[in-house]
Scaffold this active site. Structure first.
Site, short mmCIF file in Angstrom:
data_model
loop_
_atom_site.label_atom_id
_atom_site.label_comp_id
_atom_site.label_asym_id
_atom_site.label_seq_id
_atom_site.Cartn_x
_atom_site.Cartn_y
_atom_site.Cartn_z
N ASP A 581 0.84 -1.20 0.00
CA ASP A 581 0.00 0.00 0.00
C ASP A 581 0.88 1.25 0.00
OD1 ASP A 581 -2.61 1.42 0.39
OD2 ASP A 581 -1.59 2.04 2.22
N HIS A 584 4.68 3.99 -3.55
CA HIS A 584 5.55 5.06 -4.06
C HIS A 584 5.96 6.04 -2.97
CE1 HIS A 584 1.42 6.49 -4.22
NE2 HIS A 584 1.87 7.73 -4.18
N ASP A 705 -10.51 0.87 -4.96
CA ASP A 705 -10.54 2.25 -4.48
C ASP A 705 -10.78 3.25 -5.61
OD1 ASP A 705 -8.15 1.77 -5.70
OD2 ASP A 705 -6.89 2.43 -4.03
#
Length: 1548
Positions: A581, A584, A705
């Site tokens: 999760d 980045h 999401d």
């Protein structure tokens, strides 16, 4: 079969790696070293493979797979190979890392991996380096000479399933035995993953989960993705984890029963049940960079977050955050609105807050305190503790200039605390330094303290501006968030502004203790930034994100400064994979270390992530370093059918139809055991080159999401998108609710209803229900899995209007599945229109209908307790029967979309290519070596090469180079001509290349290949067998292969023939070539290019300009080229033939002063290198003219009537020069040479018996290789040579000396019938022995040619001082004609020739100095500059068509006045090797010399590998630029490089 040559890798010592010892926490702010820091694992890829590779070969064992990774010369991978993805090691295999011979990385190089296989690289510069690494399990690994990364796919094991289709192609339900779980366990390739994302909080307690498992399994899913299951924080978001080591109690029927271990044992039991009974693997989200704001362990470990105490630059950010909270709590007191109803309210509040901030004086965190700085200088001056200024001159500079200088000096380090923001007035300059600075600037006559105060004011000015800009940015961000949060329609409408709900969300969580120690217990929240650098941590300097309020904050999450490793190891035991999760924003070394920890528990951990870097290059960095196995991509992000086609092509195509890489790039060989002990048998292997990888995709139809497909496109598009994703060659994913057609995105935090379970819904599709597309998804997921397991890796995607057609094929059986999908983007929402698409034509293939459906919807009512989909009905379509036809290209099937096929509809067909022999690829790749084994090197030249001019000449104009529409003519008529485009096509599967298009259009190219060989067979019967070999294979291709597969089979035939022909040729060469590296062998192939049959076998000077006719053979070029192209390659017979017959050409011209000496050097080389080479001296040579020099026509009876032995010819050359040569060329005038002036036909050469030098030529002719004659009447240069070089050119002197030295030895040993020459010396004719002549030159050479570095030494040399512009060189000529004496002193690349053939002439120190100067001044990328760039005559760009009036360049008169010629480079390198290895750096360490030479050869190596002519050019323009008038490939350019490589080989 010939014995295989086996490369056994060197034994390496085990590595010494600095592995951090971390028991509990991993810090993301620890520094990383220059080499990767990788957690040590108890098992390595070598460990488990040792037993396998050291064991005996088992009966029926398949050949070992060897994946070869070639490194660049610096030891790193090329950009395309920086990320390497390898398959799972279900059977151990080998990763071979290879490095070309002599590359910089191989000099004292150390190869490191996080395998136990580190060690020094082999140092034999003539041999390529190979390191074989045994691979036996998954992982993410690094290797570094220069750093690269290898990711090995995990081995996922899962229960097998029965087929989804019955024998009649009917999809089978579970009750009918379709896709039923079996007891057998299989390996699941990553691309076969069908993953379903689910949110556990909507599933109820674990006792209800088996029903969800059954539903997912029946729908064809084989992996579940779980949002975090750990105990949730106060926001109730699964991603705000309160306790990483406890599962959320709400998931268990009896929460108390799991208090002891946090539910770990129970959860592992539930997940194992899903795996074993329902065939479902599990993947969980892992959150590494934040935790819930109410995590208990934050109180115990506040240092785990980013607080102002441990990161002081956050102090002003916290102060600003407090100001926001206090201001928000006081709005009413200031008469400001507490509820936002308009932009006017927002402007009013923000303006008031701007005024409110003034009291905080944030500028003090940025600037120096003037008063304090002045006091520091005053104290330094009074105590005389002054540090002298050591920077640039500052005297007399203005105050702003002084401020600029001191800030820039040493990159600003004098301003201590600058941009740290740690405290007010935290920026300062050491008083002693400041005093010294201002004293140097202003002197002692002024008030230095005040002067320094002025400088501080100037220093502060940009810092005040910086503060103002940051404040304005913060205010703008506050305004935007206030608008979004309180006013925007799509915002949360937060309502009244209070202390707890301030004008902008708080950036800090105040955990217990903050009231007393706010700096310690105020922790920065996590979030994200627009357009942020993913590799930069926005909580650390130089980021000011928290101060400038640019973070989009997650108020329920504290950003972590370190992470819990037990968290990941616990999960790795229970789950098959992780989804990282917020990947980045997770520091790379944190993720790397924690994933390595997890892999110690589960080596086959499947790691996926969704990155938002906006750059595929940046994606690759994360994928490589973290070992991410799949990157999440989303089909739902495509805004139109064309973009959806691009996404699926990019990430899900697999390989295109008719791919050539697997068929053409692999090769069979043998491999020794790769273990460190070397024990184990030699095994057969199949070697496949690695060309780098695109990160593997996990392609979702919709992620958990993102907005729903209903919102973004239409409800109908659910079906078509699901089908398109399922037909992609990659892992696929969906979210619970997509199949059920949930109308909108579910909110993780606020949604509290439960999922509805509907199973497969109404499988008949007769009534509306809530099953959505479940029954179709079952078929699609099952087909996806079966296609991947079955190897349906080739795909084709066709997009037409709103339609996508996707066809997958198994390349061996050519069985396939075809999907026709009608997308339903918003413009067609609710439409029933069929749209427009042409019939889908399948060449040579039959098609059978499997399934077709559309979907309809009706109104539904929201359920307050259950999450439900839109009521729907999956309407089955009637079977579609393809039509069958035949046209000029053969049989075909047409699939016509029915009239009723509304948006969202899909059809699936099974396809089968008819009539293709499954063994055709093996047949096409077999028998080439046997077919070519009777061909000699000249024959192989015809098979492999032949430029168009040669082919036209040999076939009387019947056959030329093949012309490909859109591409042009191939460079060679033979296989090399085809391989140049095919190499690119094969490596990149570029089936859109013009060559492939042409092959699909017809079989003309196939016919050409065999036809030209049958033409040769009419006069050369040995070509009958090769011609027949091609014909048999191409006849099969033409008869059975559909047009779209024709490029594949053409590539197989040509590439296999090419490899076989090269192998047959190399086997006929010397050991130096046969055992050499690829560069040597590529150069050796130039001997075949140039030595072809044009009437008779002869050596061309270059191609394409010198292919045939009078221009083909040039004496000088032949004799310079023979050593490398013939002698080094072992072709002694052809060398001998050229030596003996070149004297007998029909119309010779004797105007070349250097050619006789090149001939004698070549005879010497032949004698020294060829077996029984001395015998050539007795060979007879027919004389073109009688011995009395009478000129006769070539067909006159007196021509060729007399003979002389080679020894007699050698003596004649020497004697005639000793006597002096003076004649006028026969037939002098324009009929002989239309460019030359009358004086140029006069040939005069003599020996100066005081020095032994041979001098000759005049201003009107050019008798050396630098022989460009002026041709421009406009420029006035017609008949005026560009480089006459009359006198004694240095290379002729060297060649003469070499010949004399050789003959001295032969004569002394009685091997030569002459002792010397008769000459008139000092008025008397007498015998001058070879020794006497040799010694004369030896004694005079340095004095006559060397130009000393020190002018004071000129008296010891023959120097015309005013002309010596460059010193430490050797003159290019001695004794240039009157008026051109300056040309003696030109610095040119001819002296290394003399150094190579007669090194004894040169003082070693002088020689090395001149060579190093040439290396610096004359050497270009591919050759040597023919003139010093500082010379006024230097003009480096050659253009023979230049019709200007510039005498220097008109008609290319500057041919040798700067352009960079290839062949002198080889002589330069040979000279450098000789002198540097004996007298320079190589004297102590030969590798220094050798690696310098190989460094220089990198450019030629790369050039010949990529050049369409497969050679080295005659010359280039400045700095290696292409010269369009140059021969594309030149004999002597390749020859002299072979010479130097052979000398290095002999040293090794």
């Amino acid at each position: 079969m010939a014995a295989a040559k086996i490369k056994v890798p060197s034994t390496f010592s085990h590595p010494t790696l600095n592995i951090p010892t971390i028991n509990k926490f991993i810090s993301p702010t620890s520094s990383a070293g220059s080499s990767p820091t990788i957690a040590k694992t108890p098992k390595t890829p070598a460990d488990e493979g040792i037993d396998y590779f050291e064991s005996a070969i088992r009966h029926g064992e398949e050949p070992i797979r060897v994946y070869e990774l070639p490194l660049e010369p610096d030891g790193g991978p090329s950009k395309s190979r920086q990320y390497i993805r390898l398959p799972p090691a279900d059977t151990p295999y080998i990763l071979r890392v290879s490095l070309e011979a002599g590359t910089p990385a191989s000099r004292n190089g150390v190869f490191k991996t996080n395998f136990p296989l580190d060690g020094g690289l082999p140092t034999n510069v003539s041999k390529p380096i190979q390191i074989d690494l045994p691979i036996s399990h998954a992982g993410a690994f690094a290797y570094w000479v220069e750093q690269g990364y290898i990711n090995i796919d995990p081995l996922l094991q899962i229960k097998a399933r029965t087929p989804i289709l019955g024998s009649d192609l009917k999809p089978l339900l579970p009750a009918e035995g379709g896709a039923v779980i079996k007891d057998e366990t299989i390996n699941l390739p990553l691309s076969a993953v069908s993953l379903l994302s689910t949110v556990s909080k909507w599933m109820g307690p674990v006792s209800k989960w088996p029903k969800f498992f059954a539903e997912a399994s029946d729908r064809g899913y084989n992996m579940l993705h779980w949002t975090p299951l750990q105990e949730r924080g106060e926001s109730n978001s699964p991603y705000s984890i309160k306790d990483q080591l406890r599962y959320d109690p709400s998931m268990f029927d009896d929460p108390k029963s799991v208090e002891q271990d946090g539910g770990i044992a129970k959860m592992e039991q539930v997940l194992a049940m899903a795996r074993d009974q329902y065939g479902l693997l599990h993947l969980t989200d892992v959150v590494l960079n934040h935790t819930a704001s109410n995590s208990r362990w934050l109180e115990e470990h506040p240092e785990s977050g980013y607080s102002p105490l441990n990161y002081p630059h956050l102090v002003p950010a916290l102060e600003l955050d407090n100001a926001i909270i206090e201001f928000s709590a006081s709005l009413k007191d200031y008469g400001l609105p507490t509820e936002v109803k308009s932009m006017d309210d927002i402007e009013l509040i923000v303006d008031a807050f701007h005024d409110y901030l003034q009291r905080f004086n944030f500028w003090q965190y940025y600037v120096l305190d003037v008063k304090t700085e002045k006091e520091l200088v005053r104290k330094a001056l009074s105590s005389r503790k002054i540090k002298d200024w050591d920077g640039p001159d500052v005297k007399g500079k203005s105050t702003p200039e002084l401020a600029t200088i001191i800030r820039a000096h040493r990159d600003g380090e004098l301003l201590q605390g600058l941009s740290k923001f740690a405290k007010r007035f935290g920026v300062t300059v050491d008083g002693a330094v400041a005093a010294g600075f201002i004293l140097a600037a202003r002197g002692s006559d002024v008030d230095l303290v005040s002067a320094w105060g002025d400088v501080v004011d100037a220093l502060n000015m940009p810092l005040y501006r910086e503060c103002e800009e940051d404040t304005n940015t913060a205010l703008e961000n506050i305004k935007n968030r206030l608008k979004y949060g309180r006013l925007d329609d799509h915002g949360p409408r937060l309502g009244k502004i209070t202390r707890k709900s301030p004008i902008m969300e708080s950036y800090f969580v105040r955990i217990p203790g903050a009231e007393k120690e706010p700096l310690k217990y105020s922790l920065a929240v996590n979030g994200w930034l627009w357009d942020a650098d993913p590799l930069a941590n926005f909580a650390l300097l130089p980021s000011k994100a928290y101060l400038k309020r640019t973070v989009i904050a997650w108020g329920d999450c504290v950003k972590l400064n370190y992470a819990y490793d037990k968290y990941v190891t616990t999960l790795a035991r229970a789950f098959s994979g992780f989804r990282l999760d917020n990947c980045h924003s997770t520091p790379l070394h944190v993720g790397t270390t924690l994933l390595d920890r997890a892999r110690t528990v589960n080596p086959n951990l499947y790691v996926v992530a969704e990155l938002f870097t906006g750059s595929e290059d940046m994606d690759t960095i994360f994928v490589s370093r973290l070992g991410i196995n799949s990157l999440i991509r989303e089909a739902g992000n495509a805004w139109e059918p064309k973009e959806l086609s691009r996404i699926t092509w990019r990430y899900g195509l697999g390989k295109p139809f008719g791919s050539t890489d697997s068929a053409c790039l692999t090769s069979s060989s043998y491999v020794a055991s790769p273990t460190a002990s070397g024990r184990g048998p030699i095994r057969p292997c199949v070697i496949s080159p690695i060309f780098g990888s695109l990160p593997h995709a996990l392609l979702y139809d919709q992620t958990h999401d993102n907005e729903s497909t209903v919102d973004k496109r239409s409800a109908e598009d659910t079906l078509s998108t699901a089908a398109i994703v399922a037909f992609s060659w990659c892992a696929t994913g969906s979210v619970k609710g997509f199949d059920d057609v949930y109308p909108r995105l579910l909110q993780l935090v606020t949604e509290n209803r439960s999922y509805e379970l509907v199973g497969l819904g109404d499988v008949e599709g007769k009534k509306f229900g809530r099953g959505g597309i479940a029954i179709a998804k079952r078929l699609l997921n099952s087909l996806h899995r079966e296609m991947v397991l079955g190897g349906f890796e080739e795909g084709h995607i066709h997009q037409e209007n709103d339609y996508l057609a996707m066809h997958r094929v198994q390349p061996s059986t050519q069985k396939g599945y075809l999907l026709v999908a009608h997308t339903a983007y918003p413009p067609s929402r609710g439409s029933k229109h069929r749209g427009s698409i042409e019939p889908i034509r399948l060449r040579g293939s039959s098609a059978k209908f499997i399934f077709g459906a559309s979907i309809e919807f009706t109104e539904g009512v929201s359920d307050p307790d259950m999450i439900t989909g839109i009521p729907s009905k999956l309407v089955r379509l009637q079977p579609v029967f393809p039509s069958w036809g035949v046209d000029g290209q053969g049989p075909y099937s047409d699939i016509i979309v029915p009239d009723y096929f509304p948006p969202g509809s899909i059809m699936i067909f099974e396809t089968q290519l008819e009539g293709l022999d499954p063994g055709l690829d093996k047949f096409c790749a077999s028998g080439a070596e046997e077919a070519f084994q009777d061909l000699d090197l000249v024959d192989l030249s015809i098979l492999l090469f032949r430029a168009e001019g040669e082919e036209m000449d040999a076939t009387d104009g019947e056959i030329g180079a093949y012309d490909i529409p859109g591409f042009g003519k191939v460079k060679y008529c033979g296989l090399e001509g085809w391989m140049q485009p095919l190499k690119h096509i094969i490596q990149h599967n570029d089936l859109g290349h013009p060559v492939c298009s042409h092959l699909r259009e017809g079989s003309w190219a196939l016919d050409y290949v065999s036809r030209r060989l049958f033409k040769q067979a009419t006069t050369l019967p040995q070509f009958q067998k090769p011609a027949q070999w091609f014909k048999e294979r191409f006849d099969c291709v033409k008869a059975t292969v559909p047009p779209y597969l024709r490029p594949k089979f053409f590539a197989i035939v040509i590439s296999e023939a090419y490899k076989a022909a090269r192998h047959v040729a190399i086997e006929q060469c010397s050991d130096f070539v046969a055992s050499g590296h690829s560069f040597t062998q590529d150069l050796a192939m130039v001997s075949l290019q140039m030595h072809g049959r044009v009437n008779v076998p002869s050596l061309a000077a270059g191609l394409p300009h010198f292919a045939a006719g009078w221009a083909r053979c040039w004496g000088r070029d032949v004799f310079i080229s023979l050593r490398g192209l013939f002698l080094a390659t072992g072709n002694f017979e052809s060398a001998k033939r050229h030596i003996l017959h070149l004297h007998s050409v029909r119309n010779p011209r004797y105007n070349s002063r250097d050619s006789p000496w090149w001939m004698l050097q070549n005879i010497q080389d032949y004698v020294n290198k060829a077996p029984d080479g001395l015998a050539i001296l007795e060979e007879p040579v027919k004389r073109r003219f009688p011995k009395d020099d009478t000129w006769v026509h070539w067909d006159d009876p007196r021509a060729y009537a007399e003979t002389s032995s080679v020894a007699e010819i050698i003596q004649e050359v020497l004697q005639r020069h000793a006597d002096g040569i003076s004649f006028r060329e026969h037939n002098a005038g324009p009929n002989l040479d239309m460019q030359m002036s009358d004086e140029g036909f006069n040939i005069d050469i003599h020996v100066d018996w005081t020095t032994g030098l041979i001098l000759g030529g005049n201003a009107w002719n050019c008798g050396t290789w630098m022989d460009k004659m002026g041709e421009s009447e406009k420029a006035g240069t017609k008949g005026i040579p560009g480089t006459p070089r009359d006198g004694a050119p240095i290379e002729i002197t060297g060649l003469l000396k070499s010949t004399l030295r050789w003959l001295v030895g032969l004569s002394r040993n009685g091997r030569f019938p002459f002792k010397g020459v008769e000459a008139k010396v000092n008025g008397k004719r007498r015998l001058v022995t070879y020794r006497e002549w040799n010694d004369l030159i030896q004694e005079s050479f340095e004095r006559l040619y060397y130009v000393p570095l020190d002018p004071s030494e000129d008296k010891e040399y023959t120097i015309n001082r005013p002309l010596a512009n460059r010193r430490g060189i050797y003159k290019d000529v001695f004794g240039s004609g009157v008026g051109r004496e300056w040309s003696d002193y030109q610095f040119r690349p001819n002296f290394p020739i003399a150094m190579t053939v007669a090194p004894e002439l040169f003082d070693p120190e002088h020689a090395l100095g001149a060579l190093k100067l040439a290396d610096e001044v004359l050497r270009g990328p591919l050759g040597m500059r023919t003139l010093d760039p500082t010379d006024l005559q230097y003009h480096p760009d050659y253009n023979n068509s230049d019709d200007s009036n510039d005498p220097a360049v008109a008609k290319g008169r500057n041919y040798h006045q700067g352009p960079e010629w290839g062949w002198p480079l080889g002589y330069f390198l040979r000279a450098y090797l000789h002198f540097d290895s004996r007298y320079g750096a190589g004297q102590e360490d030969l590798s220094i010399t050798l690696h310098h030479i190989y460094g220089i050869l990198r450019a030629p190596r790369a050039y010949i590998r990529n050049d369409p002519w497969a050679g080295l050019p005659e010359l280039t323009n400045k700095d290696g630029a292409v010269c369009h008038d140059s021969c594309a490939t030149q004999a002597w350019s390749a020859s002299t490089i072979l010479d130097i490589l052979e000398e290095i080989h002999d040293l090794s």
